[in-house]
Design a protein around this motif. Structure first.
Motif, PDB file in Angstrom:
ATOM      1  N   TRP A   8       0.927  -1.193   0.157  1.00 31.08           N
ATOM      2  CA  TRP A   8      -0.070   0.034   0.028  1.00 31.08           C
ATOM      3  C   TRP A   8       0.711   1.222   0.136  1.00 31.08           C
ATOM      4  N   MET A   9       0.561   2.277  -0.761  1.00 26.31           N
ATOM      5  CA  MET A   9       1.337   3.435  -0.921  1.00 26.31           C
ATOM      6  C   MET A   9       0.433   4.445  -0.856  1.00 26.31           C
ATOM      7  N   MET A  10       0.429   5.325   0.220  1.00 25.72           N
ATOM      8  CA  MET A  10      -0.204   6.863   0.189  1.00 25.72           C
ATOM      9  C   MET A  10       0.887   7.650   0.454  1.00 25.72           C
ATOM     10  N   MET A  11       0.947   8.719  -0.520  1.00 23.40           N
ATOM     11  CA  MET A  11       2.058   9.486  -0.379  1.00 23.40           C
ATOM     12  C   MET A  11       1.779  10.394   0.432  1.00 23.40           C
ATOM     13  N   THR A  12       3.294  10.952   1.213  1.00 19.25           N
ATOM     14  CA  THR A  12       3.096  11.988   1.960  1.00 19.25           C
ATOM     15  C   THR A  12       2.895  13.143   1.438  1.00 19.25           C
ATOM     16  N   LEU A  13       1.843  13.616   1.675  1.00 21.81           N
ATOM     17  CA  LEU A  13       1.249  14.699   0.452  1.00 21.81           C
ATOM     18  C   LEU A  13       1.826  16.101   0.827  1.00 21.81           C
ATOM     19  N   PRO A  14       2.430  16.415  -0.208  1.00 19.04           N
ATOM     20  CA  PRO A  14       2.854  18.004  -0.279  1.00 19.04           C
ATOM     21  C   PRO A  14       1.816  18.812   0.071  1.00 19.04           C
ATOM     22  N   SER A  15       2.177  19.773   0.669  1.00 20.37           N
ATOM     23  CA  SER A  15       1.392  20.984   1.262  1.00 20.37           C
ATOM     24  C   SER A  15       1.587  22.385   0.691  1.00 20.37           C
ATOM     25  N   CYS A  16       2.756  22.510   0.887  1.00 19.84           N
ATOM     26  CA  CYS A  16       3.193  23.918   0.087  1.00 19.84           C
ATOM     27  C   CYS A  16       4.526  23.878  -0.566  1.00 19.84           C
ATOM     28  N   SER A  17       4.895  24.670  -1.383  1.00 20.56           N
ATOM     29  CA  SER A  17       6.254  24.686  -2.071  1.00 20.56           C
ATOM     30  C   SER A  17       6.278  26.059  -2.769  1.00 20.56           C
ATOM     31  N   LYS A  18       7.173  26.267  -3.478  1.00 21.06           N
ATOM     32  CA  LYS A  18       7.507  27.586  -4.209  1.00 21.06           C
ATOM     33  C   LYS A  18       7.353  28.919  -3.235  1.00 21.06           C
ATOM     34  N   ASN A  19       7.508  30.063  -3.850  1.00 22.00           N
ATOM     35  CA  ASN A  19       7.444  31.234  -3.086  1.00 22.00           C
ATOM     36  C   ASN A  19       6.043  31.721  -2.707  1.00 22.00           C
ATOM     37  N   GLU A  20       5.428  31.567  -1.833  1.00 20.73           N
ATOM     38  CA  GLU A  20       4.038  31.849  -1.420  1.00 20.73           C
ATOM     39  C   GLU A  20       3.683  33.286  -1.269  1.00 20.73           C
ATOM     40  N   TYR A 239     -23.784  36.753   3.262  1.00 16.81           N
ATOM     41  CA  TYR A 239     -22.599  37.149   2.195  1.00 16.81           C
ATOM     42  C   TYR A 239     -21.869  36.226   1.519  1.00 16.81           C
ATOM     43  N   GLY A 240     -21.851  35.111   1.743  1.00 12.39           N
ATOM     44  CA  GLY A 240     -21.093  33.844   1.332  1.00 12.39           C
ATOM     45  C   GLY A 240     -19.918  33.538   1.786  1.00 12.39           C
ATOM     46  N   TRP A 241     -18.988  32.840   0.890  1.00 18.48           N
ATOM     47  CA  TRP A 241     -17.607  32.372   1.447  1.00 18.48           C
ATOM     48  C   TRP A 241     -16.587  33.682   1.314  1.00 18.48           C
ATOM     49  N   ILE A 242     -15.820  33.773   2.270  1.00 19.30           N
ATOM     50  CA  ILE A 242     -14.828  34.602   2.671  1.00 19.30           C
ATOM     51  C   ILE A 242     -13.421  33.884   2.907  1.00 19.30           C
ATOM     52  N   PRO A 243     -12.402  34.134   1.815  1.00 18.74           N
ATOM     53  CA  PRO A 243     -10.999  33.842   1.816  1.00 18.74           C
ATOM     54  C   PRO A 243     -10.286  34.221   2.698  1.00 18.74           C
ATOM     55  N   LEU A 244      -9.606  33.425   3.364  1.00 17.78           N
ATOM     56  CA  LEU A 244      -8.378  34.009   4.156  1.00 17.78           C
ATOM     57  C   LEU A 244      -6.863  33.087   4.088  1.00 17.78           C
ATOM     58  N   ASP A 245      -5.873  33.508   4.269  1.00 17.86           N
ATOM     59  CA  ASP A 245      -4.692  32.915   4.066  1.00 17.86           C
ATOM     60  C   ASP A 245      -3.655  33.300   5.254  1.00 17.86           C
ATOM     61  N   ALA A 246      -3.466  32.354   6.422  1.00 17.39           N
ATOM     62  CA  ALA A 246      -2.741  32.496   7.513  1.00 17.39           C
ATOM     63  C   ALA A 246      -1.279  32.341   7.132  1.00 17.39           C
ATOM     64  N   THR A 247      -1.025  31.439   6.041  1.00 17.95           N
ATOM     65  CA  THR A 247       0.281  31.337   5.878  1.00 17.95           C
ATOM     66  C   THR A 247       1.103  32.697   5.076  1.00 17.95           C
ATOM     67  N   TYR A 248       0.226  33.122   4.067  1.00 18.73           N
ATOM     68  CA  TYR A 248       0.815  34.412   3.547  1.00 18.73           C
ATOM     69  C   TYR A 248       0.714  35.387   4.591  1.00 18.73           C
ATOM     70  N   HIS A 250       1.547  34.956   7.712  1.00 22.76           N
ATOM     71  CA  HIS A 250       2.732  34.613   8.400  1.00 22.76           C
ATOM     72  C   HIS A 250       4.070  35.074   7.760  1.00 22.76           C
ATOM     73  N   ASN A 251       4.091  34.845   6.223  1.00 20.17           N
ATOM     74  CA  ASN A 251       5.322  35.236   5.501  1.00 20.17           C
ATOM     75  C   ASN A 251       5.368  36.564   5.391  1.00 20.17           C
ATOM     76  N   ASN A 252       4.247  37.271   5.584  1.00 18.05           N
ATOM     77  CA  ASN A 252       4.513  38.823   5.177  1.00 18.05           C
ATOM     78  C   ASN A 252       3.430  39.443   6.114  1.00 18.05           C
ATOM     79  N   PRO A 253       3.889  39.579   7.415  1.00 16.63           N
ATOM     80  CA  PRO A 253       2.870  40.196   8.520  1.00 16.63           C
ATOM     81  C   PRO A 253       2.255  41.422   8.272  1.00 16.63           C
ATOM     82  N   LYS A 254       2.766  42.336   7.422  1.00 16.83           N
ATOM     83  CA  LYS A 254       2.347  43.870   7.032  1.00 16.83           C
ATOM     84  C   LYS A 254       1.384  43.491   6.018  1.00 16.83           C
TER      85      LYS A 254
END
Length: 312
Positions: A8-20, A239-248, A250-254
């Protein structure tokens, strides 16, 4: 005498890469290929082979068209309207076997005018977002966890309303956790490591939001530049769905990444812990690029090479 070996193989799934932090240019419609080439080694005979590839769906963040698949069956997740290409074979053709999907995507940039949100309505418990995107998910979303209760109550006590609480959750996670390589930790693993990658930042935010009854979900993506990313959106009644990105954040606090989506991703799955019914015999918690399983009569090994990108 041969022994039937279950491999059985379930990949260790990638989460992030490249410059976010690189938002890039405004996206346009473009054809893409999502392809996995499996390579067999060893002298054994494969007696069963299963593969999954996620299929992106049209939603408020993207339009998907012109889907073609190399072979296989399309399975739809019963809970979240996700779709996968499902391959189930009783053999492995040759020593190399390629599975591919092709599609055209038009990403949509989103910027929510938060100043227009004046009257926040109570949730309808029978609505689709409340039915699909609340509650726990295995070891990842555990809203009864003592840490989530403690921090959720603290942030709630400081908030003026649901929208303010959501922003505080996004800012808290971005400020108080570190970026640590190694993707798709459970909640306990994130807290132990005091951080993680973008999927783990998203897991923390979703835990805090769902703890206070706010429908929210992971958006699991392949980036237009060939990398990987995960971010969160939450539902606000009326209002619907509202996006947010805590990783971005974190990388750019300002920077401000609350109510803003840059259109630089292709969402392949939403939420986690999927149910594809009886046709899919195994549980799948997270799918970002591919999963596969195989059974071998004798000694053999199957490895995979994933290639995603524009076709022109």
């Amino acid at each position: 005498m041969f022994t039937l070996v279950l491999a059985w193989m379930m990949m260790t799934l990638p989460s992030c890469s490249k410059n976010e932090d690189d938002s890039g240019d405004k996206p346009v419609s473009q054809p893409f290929s999502n392809k996995v080439t499996y390579t067999k080694s060893g002298g054994g005979t494969v007696t069963k082979f299963i593969s999954l590839l996620p299929i992106p769906q049209t939603n408020i963040y993207q339009r998907v068209s012109d889907l073609t698949t190399s072979e296989g069956q399309l399975l739809t997740d019963k809970n979240y309207c996700n779709q996968v290409l499902y391959i189930d074979r009783q053999d492995f053709p040759g020593n190399r076997y390629t599975i591919e999907t092709k599609f055209t995507v038009t990403p949509h940039q989103v910027r929510v005018n938060l100043s227009q949100i004046k009257d926040i309505k109570p949730y309808d418990p029978n609505s689709t977002p409340c039915q699909r995107h609340l509650g726990d998910r295995g070891e990842y979303i555990v809203t009864s966890h003592p840490y989530i209760i403690e921090k959720g109550d603290l942030l709630w006590s400081q908030s003026s309303d649901l929208l303010d609480y959501a922003r505080r959750c996004y800012e808290y996670v971005a400020k108080n956790f570190s970026y640590v390589r190694g993707s798709w930790r459970t909640l306990d693993e994130i807290l132990k490591d005091h951080g993680g990658e973008c999927g783990d930042f998203s897991t923390l935010v979703v835990n805090l939001l769902r703890y206070k009854g706010i429908p929210s979900r992971h958006n699991i993506c392949l980036r237009l530049d060939g990398g990987y990313h995960v971010w969160v959106d939450f539902y606000l009644e009326g209002y619907g769905w509202i996006p947010l990105d805590a990783t971005y954040k974190h990388n750019n606090p300002k920077g401000d990444f609350f109510g803003i989506y840059d259109g630089q991703c292709i969402i392949v799955m939403q939420d986690m812990c999927y149910d594809f019914g009886d046709a899919m015999p195994y549980d799948v918690s997270i799918l970002q690029d591919y999963n596969y399983w195989y059974w071998c009569d004798g000694t053999c090994n199957i490895t995979a090479n994933h290639i995603f990108g524009p076709t022109s």
